[in-house]
Scaffold this active site. Structure first.
Site, PDB file in Angstrom:
ATOM      1  CG  ASP A  11      33.483 -18.287  71.115  1.00 41.64           C
ATOM      2  OD1 ASP A  11      32.396 -18.237  71.718  1.00 41.64           O
ATOM      3  OD2 ASP A  11      34.565 -18.498  71.694  1.00 41.64           O
ATOM      4  CG  ASP A 130      33.876 -13.152  79.546  1.00 43.13           C
ATOM      5  OD1 ASP A 130      33.426 -14.314  79.539  1.00 43.13           O
ATOM      6  OD2 ASP A 130      33.677 -12.344  78.622  1.00 43.13           O
TER       7      ASP A 130
END
Length: 255
Positions: A11, A130
């Site tokens: 990330d 998500d």
């Protein structure tokens, strides 16, 4: 039998690898190119590189960083974050990515899934979902976008089926409730989605031990396990994880 995959996730925000808990409280975890090389050499099966700020700030993923990272590794590499056009996908694939991950843009404009899979092949198109549990339901989850900041109200299972119909080659499924906690994957979420579709599901969010990874493969029915905090914090190595899973007779590529 198709080999199960271990996939470190990088990330990236402001050019650095970061990791938080439940999508917040981000902390610096290192240089993305250095970590990509490290995990590639350590035996990772693939890598995922996500520019987690791109969608929020409406920026394109940093193509030059993708290019430098992709040139440093010899394993398949997925890139995501702020990808909202066929041209963006083309730029990233040309920069060295093997696959692209679409999230917010796919929810806003589902046609991008079918168009991109037609143009580049389903094997190149990963849809990131998500997911967060609905407060009132035990086995229902909603789709979030914009880095987990916006609830779409979409049902996760229905959306997973839809993206498969539109041409997605894989689903990257993140439990927002488990993200960064190292308390184990959401096995019910993973298994429910895996049973609902016929494309590979990459489980993400919550890995804290080799047992967690074993469980997400055997109970969660995942095709791949995404790893972040567990590796960045040096709690386990890829070799240790693979050795454990091979001892358990799972189809894992040895180092």
């Amino acid at each position: 039998m198709v080999a199960l995959r271990l996939i470190p996730c990088l990330d990236v925000a402001n050019g650095r690898v970061v990791k938080g808990v439940n999508f917040v409280n981000l902390r610096d975890s290192g240089d993305p190119v250095e970590l990509a090389c490290k995990y590639s050499e350590a035996g990772a099966d693939e890598l995922v590189f996500l520019d987690i700020r791109a969608s929020v700030e409406n920026r394109k993923t940093l193509v030059d960083l993708v290019s430098r990272t992709a040139k440093s590794v010899k394993i398949p590499f997925t890139v995501g974050g702020g990808i909202n056009s066929i041209n963006s996908i083309n730029d990233l694939l040309r920069a060295g990515a093997d696959k692209v991950s679409l999230n917010s843009s796919a929810v806003k404009n589902p046609d991008i899934i079918s168009k991109s899979s037609t143009n580049f092949g389903t094997q190149c198109i990963v849809i990131a979902i998500d997911a967060r549990k609905k407060i009132t339901k035990y086995n229902e989850w909603e789709v979030y976008v914009k880095g987990g900041r916006e609830n779409t109200g979409l049902d996760v299972i229905s959306w997973a089926k839809k993206v498969e119909e539109l041409g997605a080659g894989e689903i990257l499924l993140t439990s927002m409730d488990g993200d960064g906690t190292q308390n184990g994957y959401d096995l019910l979420l993973t298994q429910t989605v895996a049973n609902a579709v016929n494309i590979p599901v990459i489980a993400s969010g919550g890995a804290g031990s080799v047992e967690d990874i074993y469980d997400v493969f055997t109970k969660g029915k995942a095709s791949a396990a995404l790893l972040a905090s567990l590796l960045h914090d040096k709690k386990l190595t890829i070799d240790e994880i693979k050795s454990f899973l091979i001892e358990k007779k799972l189809p894992i590529r040895p180092n």
